[in-house]
Design a protein around this motif. Structure first.
Motif, PDB file in Angstrom:
ATOM      1  N   GLN A 556       0.840  -1.196   0.000  1.00 19.77           N
ATOM      2  CA  GLN A 556       0.000   0.000   0.000  1.00 19.77           C
ATOM      3  C   GLN A 556       0.876   1.248   0.000  1.00 19.77           C
ATOM      4  O   GLN A 556       1.689   1.465   0.891  1.00 19.77           O
ATOM      5  CB  GLN A 556      -0.906   0.007   1.234  1.00 19.77           C
ATOM      6  CG  GLN A 556      -1.907   1.158   1.276  1.00 19.77           C
ATOM      7  CD  GLN A 556      -2.733   1.136   2.549  1.00 19.77           C
ATOM      8  OE1 GLN A 556      -2.191   1.097   3.644  1.00 19.77           O
ATOM      9  NE2 GLN A 556      -4.049   1.141   2.396  1.00 19.77           N
ATOM     10  N   ASP A 559      -0.246   7.083  -0.387  1.00 17.57           N
ATOM     11  CA  ASP A 559      -1.535   7.712  -0.706  1.00 17.57           C
ATOM     12  C   ASP A 559      -2.688   6.719  -0.634  1.00 17.57           C
ATOM     13  O   ASP A 559      -3.796   7.002  -1.099  1.00 17.57           O
ATOM     14  CB  ASP A 559      -1.485   8.366  -2.089  1.00 17.57           C
ATOM     15  CG  ASP A 559      -1.208   7.350  -3.201  1.00 17.57           C
ATOM     16  OD1 ASP A 559      -1.098   6.138  -2.898  1.00 17.57           O
ATOM     17  OD2 ASP A 559      -1.101   7.765  -4.365  1.00 17.57           O
ATOM     18  N   THR A 561      -3.164   3.965  -2.196  1.00 18.68           N
ATOM     19  CA  THR A 561      -3.409   3.141  -3.379  1.00 18.68           C
ATOM     20  C   THR A 561      -2.613   1.846  -3.248  1.00 18.68           C
ATOM     21  O   THR A 561      -1.586   1.796  -2.559  1.00 18.68           O
ATOM     22  CB  THR A 561      -3.001   3.876  -4.666  1.00 18.68           C
ATOM     23  OG1 THR A 561      -1.597   4.193  -4.600  1.00 18.68           O
ATOM     24  CG2 THR A 561      -3.812   5.145  -4.854  1.00 18.68           C
TER      25      THR A 561
END
Length: 705
Positions: A556, A559, A561
């Motif tokens: 991950q 941010d 994502t």
């Protein structure tokens, strides 16, 4: 008709522009005169009172978490006290140093002090070696006493203080400045890991400490001590060699992943540094700070392991090894170390991976002492080695299910055929004993393939392998992933050895029929990692379907994502130089044959004559298992080394996990079954206290291979 040109208009515009240009020129000359002559001294003085330097904003290193989001590795902040050169006189510098050290001592903070003269209230001491060096570099007479040399340095640094201890404090820092050097852009570190109270005091009284700066250094924190140390690895200060090859990415004091996940996923974990501009007066007082580029935190790496199961796997493995070593099963074996691996049989995810003995990664992150390093490096049980993937062992009888499947699939044996185990297999001018004959001087008698697995009958598998030959056996062993790397996302994985004609050619020898007989029971040239074995057991449990082994669930970004699975795979393959193994894609296993093998494994734990029945007779879940006791040469005292294995899956009717435990020189396979049982009990949420008490009462006479 075109109008005529007005010459008077042109002349007027020309004259106007000429006058304008002239006026502007006069103004510029006057302004230049004003700047350089009238106010020049003032502006030069202002310019000389400002210094600018660029400072790095450290990026927070990403965390490493287990599958449930429990943080296993994080970063904390460490504050370091640094000193930059500033335009202050010597007396101010000395007073600043003394005030700085007084604050440090107030909070019991150690500071740099490599000055070799030692002081107590009555004596000055120094080594002759130091005086010799000073003679060359500091114009110190080697015949000087330590006290004379001390006052020589006091005079050199123009220290006006009378108190000897105060003089010593100032000399310590001034001496370090000379040795290490510093400037308005390059600092010298005075103290590391200072407390927040000291940081606050320095910050609140910044005007009193010209040139001082507080830097923030991220420090790796292994929150669960030794837990999963071989998986996580460790990060520590970058070496000179690493720095020279990666100067564009790192600075000399940065930390970098060295082993395990920390090493392999360094590029994701490290983040991206930022920069800020710092303006200061010549006396070192900071006047302004401007962030030019924000730092970007590193990505978080989420593992497939379950930290609670991992803890149990480590505890069960350690307890099992200590019990074997202490004679808890009726006979002492010098068990050295071992491995325990738990896998999801449907996905190939590693749920736990233990290697014993382990080590403390925090020691390396903080800067390991020479004594602790020697303890690790001289330990013959190799605590820094991940035995689950970096060591390959003879598998012994847990290999026999492959021999059974290969024999059935190639029609060299059938489900109903029974062989008569007479105890000794005579062929090719040699003889191979069944373990039962060695222990009891008789054979098992007539057995089919299910009974042969239940009783771990060597004779049955000798004959099966001899009928089909090594090439057929290898074909199915490769299908189950033996002799090739699994591709797990960890550095250092070894391929192991699959006994084969190709292997004997590589070592310049010839394959003999007797080699096939040895290979049939997991001996001979065969050597595999515990991870390879748990993958193979998982494939049997899931009906023979291939699986991709993994210990990384996701990555991950800062941010939030997620990095795609394809990107992770591509990154890992490139970093490790991994190429997919030569598994046979054209094989489709007969489910009837796989089920027969599984039934034999169930009999190992549930049949009264099964080799692990004593360990699982009171277990609440049906388990398919197999013991293995593999001869692995001689020790330094010429005693046999016998590695102990137990491989299992559960629940039997709808398998979820496979567990493999291996103990170096563990003696008998069913000893390690106890560790497998305890790990399974943890996974299924069972209370194992009563079971453990019952199992401890089992005597050595009940132990069988």
């Amino acid at each position: 008709m075109a109008k005529g040109i007005n010459k008077k208009s042109i002349n007027f515009r020309f004259n106007t522009m000429t006058i304008f240009t002239y006026v502007i020129g006069i103004i510029l000359i006057i302004q230049l005169f004003n700047l350089q002559i009238i106010h020049g001294a003032t502006y030069r003085e202002q310019s000389n009172t400002r210094l600018t330097r660029e400072s790095t904003l450290e990026a927070a290193r990403g965390e490493i978490l287990d599958r449930s989001g429990n943080v296993l590795v994080s970063s904390t902040q460490r504050f370091n006290l640094e000193l930059y050169k500033s335009k202050i006189d010597t007396n101010t510098l000395n007073n600043t140093i003394l005030k700085m050290i007084n604050v440090l001592e107030k909070y019991n903070i150690n500071y740099t002090d490599s000055f070799p003269i030692k002081i107590d209230p009555f004596e000055f001491t120094i080594s002759g070696e130091a005086l010799q060096k000073w003679k060359k570099n500091y114009d110190i007479d080697e015949n000087m006493t330590a006290e004379q040399a001390f006052y020589k340095f006091r005079d050199k640094y123009k220290i006006e203080n009378e108190d000897i201890l105060e003089i010593k404090k100032i000399i310590a820092i001034r001496y370090a400045i000379i040795r290490e050097g510093y400037s308005s852009t390059k600092s010298i570190t005075i103290a590391k890991d200072i407390c927040r109270e000291a940081v606050a005091e320095f910050s609140e009284n910044a005007d009193e400490f010209p040139g001082l700066s507080i830097s923030v250094q991220p420090v790796r924190q292994y929150k669960e001590g030794t837990l999963a140390s071989h998986i996580l690895g460790y990060a520590s200060k970058i070496s000179d060699q690493e720095y020279q090859s990666r100067k564009d990415e790192y600075e000399p004091n940065d930390i970098i992943g060295k082993t395990g996940v920390e090493y392999l996923f360094e590029d994701y974990l490290k983040g991206k540094k930022g920069t800020k501009q710092i303006d200061m007066a010549v006396d070192g007082t900071i006047t302004a700070e401007v962030v030019e580029k924000e730092a970007v935190a590193g990505a978080n790496v989420i593992l497939t392991i379950d930290s609670k199961l991992q803890k149990m796997a480590e505890e069960a493995l350690k307890s099992n090894i200590e019990k074997i070593r202490g004679g808890g099963f009726g006979k002492n074996y010098d068990a050295k170390g071992g491995s325990a691996v738990v896998m999801n049989v449907k996905t190939g995810e590693v749920l736990a991976m233990a290697s014993y003995p382990d080590y403390n990664p925090q020691s390396f992150a903080d800067g390991i002492s020479n004594e602790e390093w020697q303890n690790y490096s001289n330990n013959k049980s190799y605590p820094l080695l991940n035995k689950s993937i970096q060591s390959a062992y003879e598998p012994g009888s847990i290999f026999k299910m492959i021999t059974a499947i290969a024999g059935l699939e190639s029609n060299n044996i059938t489900l109903t055929e029974k062989m008569n185990d007479t105890g000794v297999y005579n062929k090719y001018g040699g003889s191979w004993n069944c373990w039962y004959y060695t222990d009891y001087h008789r054979g098992h008698g007539y057995l089919n393939v299910i009974g042969a697995i239940e009783k771990s009958c060597n004779f049955f598998f000798y004959e099966t392998a001899d009928r089909m030959g090594i090439d057929t056996l290898d074909k199915y062993a490769k299908y189950f992933g033996l002799g090739v790397k699994t591709g797990i996302e960890l550095p250092g994985e070894v391929s192991g050895i699959l006994a084969s004609k190709e292997y004997t050619q590589s070592i310049n020898t010839t394959w003999n029929p007797g080699d096939t007989i040895n290979a049939a029971i997991g001996q001979g040239y065969n050597k595999f990692t515990p991870l390879q074995m748990v993958k193979y057991i998982s494939m049997i449990a899931n009906g023979g379907n291939k699986i991709d082994v993994s210990i990384i669930k996701s990555i991950q970004n800062s941010d939030e994502t997620l990095v795609s699975k394809d990107e992770i795979d591509e990154f890992v393959n490139k970093k490790m130089g991994f190429e997919n193994g030569t598994q046979n894609d054209d094989i489709i296993l007969n489910s009837e044959y796989v089920n027969a093998v599984k039934q034999g494994m169930k009999s190992v734990t549930s049949g009264e004559s099964g080799t692990a029945y004593a360990r699982f007779r009171d277990f609440n879940i049906e388990v398919g298992g197999k013991t293995g006791s593999a001869e692995a040469g001689k020790d330094e005292n010429n005693n046999d080394i016998v590695n102990a294995w137990f491989a299992a899956f559960a629940p039997f009717n709808d398998p979820e996990i496979a567990v493999v435990v291996m103990v170096e020189n563990g003696g008998h396979g069913n000893y390690t079954a106890e560790a497998v049982r305890d790990i399974m009990a943890e996974y299924f949420g069972m209370n194992t206290q009563n079971v453990t008490e019952n199992m401890q009462a089992i005597s050595y006479t009940e132990s069988m291979r």
